[in-house]
Enzyme design. Structure first.
Site, short mmCIF file in Angstrom:
data_model
loop_
_atom_site.label_atom_id
_atom_site.label_comp_id
_atom_site.label_asym_id
_atom_site.label_seq_id
_atom_site.Cartn_x
_atom_site.Cartn_y
_atom_site.Cartn_z
N ASP A 2 -9.65 -65.00 28.59
CA ASP A 2 -10.11 -63.82 29.33
C ASP A 2 -8.90 -63.06 29.87
OD1 ASP A 2 -9.81 -66.18 31.03
OD2 ASP A 2 -10.47 -64.92 32.69
N GLU B 131 -10.85 -67.79 33.60
CA GLU B 131 -9.71 -68.28 34.41
C GLU B 131 -9.35 -67.28 35.49
OE1 GLU B 131 -5.69 -68.98 35.86
OE2 GLU B 131 -6.44 -67.20 34.84
N GLU C 225 0.60 -70.69 30.25
CA GLU C 225 0.59 -69.44 31.04
C GLU C 225 2.01 -68.87 31.04
OE1 GLU C 225 -1.47 -67.62 32.91
OE2 GLU C 225 -3.19 -68.84 33.52
ZN ZN Z 1 -3.23 -66.29 33.24
#
Ligand code: ZN
Length: 437
Positions: free
Chosen positions: A117, A186, A210
């Site tokens: 997302d 998330e 990330e």
């Molecule tokens: Zn992220």
């Protein structure tokens, strides 16, 4: 060929190391194409595209030869779970995906967890071009890829897919299971990872690709959203001294909160010492009054309270409430009409993972696969991520391509080099952790 110096890798693995790294590098152009494909799906939290991208991921993982589970997340069941971390967008549907390369047995398992997302693009005028069309730009010989989600964190998702494909293409047989979970939600609480854990998915370690600029981030500060209702007493502005302005009362509240922020940042965890302000207390909105010539009788302010790494959300909430109560007790008007504190929206606990071995392993994989790269730092992120959900269950850290300061911004970007370097390191980390069968 690079000598394998990664912890967990033995000299006998050197052929496998060379083969899988070559299999990563062979995918350079495909990786950019795949990132373009994923950026082209505007998978904003709560949108139909957030569902669509999960099916695309499932197909990709199937094509890569993984065992793939795809399921519709039972939103009623998940959101009514007492431990549900919350969500800030409305969702009619959400899809879970889990891909697995089954190990031969006898080795530790590794989970790679990456969200698909993205946040909305914001003001389109601030973008140089369509946020959902990947742009390849040459910057002094370095290829930079622009687009919403390029940095946070579709490049990390692509790096994971490239790593998985490389391991399959190289014909490497791992002892432990290697799992990859593309997750949704998330950005607004962690629905997808919460669902994964609720389903019982566990591993012996987890990497979240990330954007950390390929540093190691084993901790995240927490964040709590609050609302303050500061009362006043309305009167005509011409007789203002006979009323009480909620705006003036708020100014004292604001100073009390600033003092609280200072005291909460006097001693911070070593992992957070690189930040000028590790645990900010920030007011984001203020609304007061409904008429220019009336002394306002109500001010509503909303903000975000940072939670320290080893602090509970309950303790952080209590600290803010105590500061507000002390201020009210010292003010004759507020003593009778106290400021109300409400907690709403995101209530994100901090996360701190005990992952020394995993840190060594990923650092070793990074050094071995990118020998000329700068020395990685290890620190806590001042923002929340799914790390906090995973940390109670397994050693977990964030390691991925892109600088987090480009995340959520109109100049969101990542370099092709960093995306590939992450794929190389993930491949070696999987080899070292799951071990060769
Ligand atoms: Zn992220």
């Amino acid at each position: 060929m690079t000598a394998p110096t990664s912890p967990g890798l033995v000299p006998d693995d050197s052929t496998a190391v060379a083969t899988v790294l070559a299999a990563v590098d062979a995918q350079r152009e495909d990786a950019v194409g795949l990132l373009g494909h994923l950026v082209g799906i505007p998978s904003i939290g709560g949108s139909p595209a957030e569902v669509e991208i999960q099916h695309v991921m499932a197909d990709l993982l199937r094509d890569a030869g993984l065992d793939v589970e795809v399921w519709d997340i039972d939103l009623d069941a998940v959101t009514s779970d007492p431990a549900f971390p919350g969500q800030e967008v409305e969702r009619r549907a959400a899809v879970g995906v889990l891909g697995t390369i089954r190990g031969a047995g006898g080795g530790p398992s590794l989970l790679i967890d990456g969200h698909t997302d993205v946040v909305p693009p914001g003001d389109l005028d601030q973008w140089d071009a369509d946020p959902f069309t990947l742009r390849r730009v040459d910057r002094d010989g370095v290829e930079v890829l622009h687009g919403r989600g390029a940095c946070d964190m579709k490049a990390g998702v692509v790096a994971s897919v490239v790593a998985l494909r490389a391991l399959r293409a190289a014909g490497v047989r791992l002892a432990g299971d290697l799992l990859f979970a593309p997750v949704v939600g998330e950005e607004d609480g962690g629905l997808g990872t919460f669902e994964l854990l609720r389903r019982g998915v566990r591993a012996d370690a987890c990497v979240i690709p990330e954007p950390t600029d390929m540093d190691i981030v084993p901790a995240n500060g927490g964040a709590l959203t609050f609302r303050l209702k500061v009362p006043g007493r309305a009167v005509h502005a011409s007789r203002r001294t006979e009323g009480v302005s909620a705006i003036e009362k708020f100014i004292s509240v604001f100073h009390a909160l600033t003092d609280l922020e200072t005291s909460r940042n006097e001693v911070v965890h070593p992992l957070m010492q690189r930040w000028r302000l590790a645990y900010p207390l920030s007011i984001g909105t203020v609304q007061a009054g409904d008429w220019a010539s009336t002394v306002p009788d109500l001010l509503v302010a909303e903000g975000r309270l940072g939670v320290a790494l080893e602090e509970t959300p309950e303790a952080a909430r209590a600290a803010l409430e105590a500061a507000v109560a002390a201020l009210c007790a010292a003010d004759p008007f507020l003593r009778e009409h106290p400021v109300r504190v409400e907690w709403w929206g995101g209530q994100f606990a901090p996360g701190l993972s005990d992952c020394r071995e995993l840190t060594d392993l990923v650092q070793g994989a990074h050094r071995t696969s990118s020998p000329s790269a700068r020395v990685q730092e290890v620190y806590g992120g001042p923002y929340g991520s799914d790390l906090r959900l995973l940390a109670p269950h397994m050693p977990v850290l964030q390691y991925g391509p892109g600088d987090a300061r480009h995340a959520h911004a109109p100049d969101e970007q990542v370099t092709t080099d960093d995306m590939l370097a992450t794929a190389r390191a993930l491949t070696l980390a999987a080899l070292a952790h799951c071990r060769l069968a």
